[in-house]
Write a protein that holds these residues in place. Structure first.
Motif, mmCIF file in Angstrom:
data_model
loop_
_atom_site.group_PDB
_atom_site.id
_atom_site.type_symbol
_atom_site.label_atom_id
_atom_site.label_comp_id
_atom_site.label_asym_id
_atom_site.label_seq_id
_atom_site.Cartn_x
_atom_site.Cartn_y
_atom_site.Cartn_z
ATOM 1 N N HIS A 276 0.870 -1.187 0.000
ATOM 2 C CA HIS A 276 0.000 0.000 0.000
ATOM 3 C C HIS A 276 0.896 1.223 0.000
ATOM 4 O O HIS A 276 1.753 1.369 0.889
ATOM 5 C CB HIS A 276 -0.918 -0.008 1.228
ATOM 6 C CG HIS A 276 -2.135 0.839 1.049
ATOM 7 N ND1 HIS A 276 -3.031 1.113 2.043
ATOM 8 C CD2 HIS A 276 -2.627 1.497 -0.037
ATOM 9 C CE1 HIS A 276 -3.998 1.882 1.588
ATOM 10 N NE2 HIS A 276 -3.780 2.132 0.323
ATOM 11 N N ALA A 277 0.741 2.082 -0.988
ATOM 12 C CA ALA A 277 1.572 3.284 -1.059
ATOM 13 C C ALA A 277 1.246 4.185 0.119
ATOM 14 O O ALA A 277 0.067 4.336 0.497
ATOM 15 C CB ALA A 277 1.298 4.008 -2.378
ATOM 16 N N ASN A 278 2.268 4.815 0.700
ATOM 17 C CA ASN A 278 2.046 5.673 1.873
ATOM 18 C C ASN A 278 1.211 6.896 1.526
ATOM 19 O O ASN A 278 0.545 7.472 2.379
ATOM 20 C CB ASN A 278 3.380 6.105 2.474
ATOM 21 C CG ASN A 278 4.130 4.911 3.035
ATOM 22 O OD1 ASN A 278 3.522 3.861 3.280
ATOM 23 N ND2 ASN A 278 5.432 5.035 3.217
ATOM 24 N N THR A 279 1.285 7.324 0.285
ATOM 25 C CA THR A 279 0.385 8.373 -0.210
ATOM 26 C C THR A 279 0.096 8.059 -1.677
ATOM 27 O O THR A 279 0.885 7.396 -2.339
ATOM 28 C CB THR A 279 1.007 9.779 -0.062
ATOM 29 O OG1 THR A 279 0.150 10.724 -0.701
ATOM 30 C CG2 THR A 279 2.382 9.882 -0.705
ATOM 31 N N TYR A 280 -1.059 8.490 -2.182
ATOM 32 C CA TYR A 280 -1.377 8.266 -3.602
ATOM 33 C C TYR A 280 -0.958 9.479 -4.444
ATOM 34 O O TYR A 280 -1.178 9.503 -5.651
ATOM 35 C CB TYR A 280 -2.885 8.064 -3.805
ATOM 36 C CG TYR A 280 -3.484 6.829 -3.168
ATOM 37 C CD1 TYR A 280 -2.692 5.842 -2.568
ATOM 38 C CD2 TYR A 280 -4.860 6.620 -3.180
ATOM 39 C CE1 TYR A 280 -3.257 4.709 -1.988
ATOM 40 C CE2 TYR A 280 -5.440 5.496 -2.606
ATOM 41 C CZ TYR A 280 -4.628 4.548 -2.008
ATOM 42 O OH TYR A 280 -5.211 3.426 -1.439
ATOM 43 N N GLN A 281 -0.440 10.521 -3.760
ATOM 44 C CA GLN A 281 -0.122 11.750 -4.487
ATOM 45 C C GLN A 281 1.204 12.335 -4.035
ATOM 46 O O GLN A 281 1.496 12.382 -2.834
ATOM 47 C CB GLN A 281 -1.211 12.800 -4.235
ATOM 48 C CG GLN A 281 -0.954 14.098 -4.975
ATOM 49 C CD GLN A 281 -1.827 15.234 -4.471
ATOM 50 O OE1 GLN A 281 -2.490 15.109 -3.449
ATOM 51 N NE2 GLN A 281 -1.795 16.339 -5.175
ATOM 52 N N HIS A 282 2.006 12.756 -4.989
ATOM 53 C CA HIS A 282 3.183 13.561 -4.667
ATOM 54 C C HIS A 282 3.224 14.687 -5.693
ATOM 55 O O HIS A 282 3.524 14.452 -6.864
ATOM 56 C CB HIS A 282 4.455 12.709 -4.728
ATOM 57 C CG HIS A 282 5.704 13.503 -4.488
ATOM 58 N ND1 HIS A 282 5.957 14.107 -3.287
ATOM 59 C CD2 HIS A 282 6.737 13.798 -5.296
ATOM 60 C CE1 HIS A 282 7.110 14.743 -3.362
ATOM 61 N NE2 HIS A 282 7.603 14.582 -4.581
ATOM 62 N N LYS A 283 2.829 15.875 -5.281
ATOM 63 C CA LYS A 283 2.719 17.041 -6.173
ATOM 64 C C LYS A 283 1.852 16.713 -7.387
ATOM 65 O O LYS A 283 0.665 16.502 -7.256
ATOM 66 C CB LYS A 283 4.103 17.531 -6.581
ATOM 67 C CG LYS A 283 4.956 17.990 -5.420
ATOM 68 C CD LYS A 283 6.280 18.510 -5.960
ATOM 69 C CE LYS A 283 7.267 18.776 -4.846
ATOM 70 N NZ LYS A 283 8.612 18.975 -5.372
ATOM 71 N N ARG A 284 2.471 16.572 -8.581
ATOM 72 C CA ARG A 284 1.702 16.341 -9.815
ATOM 73 C C ARG A 284 1.621 14.874 -10.203
ATOM 74 O O ARG A 284 1.311 14.549 -11.346
ATOM 75 C CB ARG A 284 2.363 17.085 -10.974
ATOM 76 C CG ARG A 284 2.251 18.538 -10.851
ATOM 77 C CD ARG A 284 3.115 19.259 -11.830
ATOM 78 N NE ARG A 284 2.901 20.671 -11.628
ATOM 79 C CZ ARG A 284 1.877 21.334 -12.140
ATOM 80 N NH1 ARG A 284 1.018 20.730 -12.911
ATOM 81 N NH2 ARG A 284 1.714 22.615 -11.880
ATOM 82 N N VAL A 285 1.979 14.006 -9.274
ATOM 83 C CA VAL A 285 1.952 12.568 -9.568
ATOM 84 C C VAL A 285 0.847 11.907 -8.754
ATOM 85 O O VAL A 285 0.742 12.132 -7.550
ATOM 86 C CB VAL A 285 3.308 11.922 -9.209
ATOM 87 C CG1 VAL A 285 3.221 10.407 -9.265
ATOM 88 C CG2 VAL A 285 4.410 12.432 -10.129
ATOM 89 N N LEU A 286 0.029 11.094 -9.427
ATOM 90 C CA LEU A 286 -0.991 10.305 -8.737
ATOM 91 C C LEU A 286 -0.773 8.831 -9.040
ATOM 92 O O LEU A 286 -0.357 8.485 -10.151
ATOM 93 C CB LEU A 286 -2.394 10.671 -9.231
ATOM 94 C CG LEU A 286 -2.972 12.035 -8.897
ATOM 95 C CD1 LEU A 286 -4.408 12.109 -9.404
ATOM 96 C CD2 LEU A 286 -2.946 12.294 -7.394
ATOM 97 N N LEU A 287 -1.072 7.968 -8.070
ATOM 98 C CA LEU A 287 -0.968 6.516 -8.290
ATOM 99 C C LEU A 287 -2.365 5.904 -8.365
ATOM 100 O O LEU A 287 -3.234 6.242 -7.555
ATOM 101 C CB LEU A 287 -0.195 5.861 -7.147
ATOM 102 C CG LEU A 287 1.228 6.366 -6.906
ATOM 103 C CD1 LEU A 287 1.834 5.646 -5.699
ATOM 104 C CD2 LEU A 287 2.104 6.170 -8.149
ATOM 105 N N LEU A 288 -2.544 4.972 -9.315
ATOM 106 C CA LEU A 288 -3.826 4.275 -9.472
ATOM 107 C C LEU A 288 -3.569 2.771 -9.566
ATOM 108 O O LEU A 288 -2.505 2.345 -10.032
ATOM 109 C CB LEU A 288 -4.515 4.699 -10.777
ATOM 110 C CG LEU A 288 -5.513 5.867 -10.753
ATOM 111 C CD1 LEU A 288 -4.790 7.173 -10.505
ATOM 112 C CD2 LEU A 288 -6.257 5.949 -12.084
ATOM 113 N N GLY A 289 -4.580 1.979 -9.225
ATOM 114 C CA GLY A 289 -4.509 0.529 -9.415
ATOM 115 C C GLY A 289 -3.405 -0.093 -8.575
ATOM 116 O O GLY A 289 -3.106 0.365 -7.467
#
Ligand SMILES: Cc1cc2nc3c(=O)[nH]c(=O)nc-3n(C[C@H](O)[C@H](O)[C@H](O)COP(=O)(O)OP(=O)(O)OC[C@H]3O[C@@H](n4cnc5c(N)ncnc54)[C@H](O)[C@@H]3O)c2cc1C
Length: 397
Positions: A276-289
């Motif tokens: 599980h990613a610690n956050t789904y967002q870092h500035k302009r980056v998002l994680l999905l799936g």
């Protein structure tokens, strides 16, 4: 350098669906995928990787124009779901109980991806970079710059949909929590003596469940199915080293009588991990799936959660556009994580609780879990509330 509103890294099922939903909002999208999806022909044998696609995921695939093609190729609807450990505690979920025609479809992952790519190729505002791969990613105040193997591009938003080993996640220094389960899964494609079935079932045992997912079509023996065999890693390694006919004997010895006669066609072993990613967002980056969450596949929810991420992100951006906000503002993008993190975590934790509960060797816990299954099946109040609610939730309704 060419500029895009969004760049999606990873054109698997989740990334391809996300590219389409963002393009539907009128955004200019780039999709980067390292492997060209292989064309379909009806003679091709079934792929080992299949997914139980929920009703909610089917709705998304219909909305982006891919479902009709998937259904024309091959997809197997199932109406019933059987679960048990001890025969006497057999519990069956039925689509009729939630007033649906079926609970979902079993579909090969490759066909979902290919149908999505057909739509992508027809969209004028999606540019596919394929085969191509992410080499580096940097962010400054007003854009992100991506160096690919064959080109360089800039964008307002990077979407990491590049799977469990996500490079986007690593390059954005997003940490993970997680572990490898002690069990692995063996996927086995078989011909069955029964013709196409409308049931998927799972029998639990302390060494791990065994499951059947029906596949579409008729074989010389009757029908087809995908079997899933969870076991300790060493045992799965041993099973994977057997010939098909040796494996067939082992399957017949260890699977329940519901399976009937089978012939093994293909097999493959897969490790089971939780990330599980610690956050789904870092500035302009998002994680999905799977780049954001990799879940124990026991209840077939992985890609269904990924598709829910896709829907949530489309809603967040559509809302921002309709309210005249800068849709790629970090504060706007943060709404995506607010919508998704809790539900993903809840599903992962529920799977872990089931995994731990059903693999516990204590006879007391074994009796308790069988009693619980029996109660859900036989006590009318529990049957009509807990059972049907759980079923509707699993279908994404
Ligand atoms: C045994 C097993 C059974 C499962 N059964 C089910 C089920 O029944 N139902 C269900 O919902 N889920 C199931 N899952 C989970 C499901 O398979 C995953 O959740 C799903 O594949 C994740 O999709 P994704 O698009 O996020 O990632 P992936 O499928 O991993 O796709 C990632 C894509 O990114 C590309 N890529 C990677 N790195 C790069 C790069 N650097 N540059 C460019 N491209 C890149 C890859 O080539 C790939 O196409 C199962 C999983 C396992 C292991």
């Amino acid at each position: 350098m060419e500029h895009f509103d969004c760049v999606v890294i990873g054109g698997g099922m989740v990334g391809a669906a996300s590219a389409l939903t963002l393009a539907q909002l009128g955004l200019q999208v780039a999709l980067v995928e390292q492997y060209q999806p292989k064309d379909y022909s009806a003679e091709q044998s079934f792929d080992l990787r299949v997914s139980a696609i929920s009703l909610a995921s089917q709705n998304l695939l219909s909305q982006i124009g891919a479902w009709q093609q998937i259904n024309e190729w091959r997809a197997c609807p199932y109406k019933r779901l059987g679960v048990w450990e001890h025969e006497s505690a057999y519990t069956e979920f039925n689509a009729d109980d939630i007033e649906q025609r079926y609970l979902g479809h079993i579909v090969e992952n490759r066909l979902i991806q290919l149908a999505l790519w057909q739509q992508i190729n027809a969209m004028r505002n999606i540019r596919a970079f394929c085969p191509d791969s992410l080499v580096s990613l940097t962010q400054d105040n007003d854009k992100a710059t991506l160096i690919l193997t064959n080109s360089s591009i800039t964008t307002n938003l990077v979407i990491g949909a590049d799977g469990a080993q996500s490079k986007v996640r690593q390059m954005s220094a997003i940490g993970i929590t997680g572990w490898d389960y002690q069990q692995s899964a063996m996927l086995i494609n078989v011909e069955t003596s029964m013709s196409q079935q409308d049931i998927t079932w799972q029998q639990f045992s302390p060494t791990g469940p065994v499951a059947l997912l029906p596949l579409a079509g008729e074989s010389s023996l009757g029908g087809y199915a995908s079997l899933v065999w969870y076991h300790q890693r060493d045992e799965i390694t041993r099973l994977a080293s057997l010939t098909n006919s040796q494996l067939q004997e082992e399957v017949l010895k260890h699977f329940p009588k519901q399976l009937g006669e089978i012939k093994v066609l293909a097999k493959g072993a897969f490790p089971l991990t939780r990330r599980h990613a610690n956050t789904y967002q870092h500035k302009r980056v998002l994680l999905l799936g799977d780049a954001a969450h990799t879940i124990n596949p026991m209840a077939g929810q992985g890609v269904n959660l990924g598709f829910k991420d896709v829907i949530a992100l489309q809603h967040v951006i559509a809302d921002a556009i309709s309210h005249g906000e800068a849709w790629h503002d970090e504060a706007v993008l943060a709404r995506y994580e607010q919508k998704r993190r809790k539900e993903n975590l809840l599903m992962m934790s529920t799977m872990d609780a089931l995994y731990a509960g059903f693999s516990h060797p204590s006879p007391v816990i074994k009796a308790a879990r069988n009693l619980a299954l029996l109660a859900v099946n036989k006590v009318p109040f529990l049957n009509s509330t807990i059972k049907n609610k759980a079923l509707a939730y699993a279908c994404g309704l």
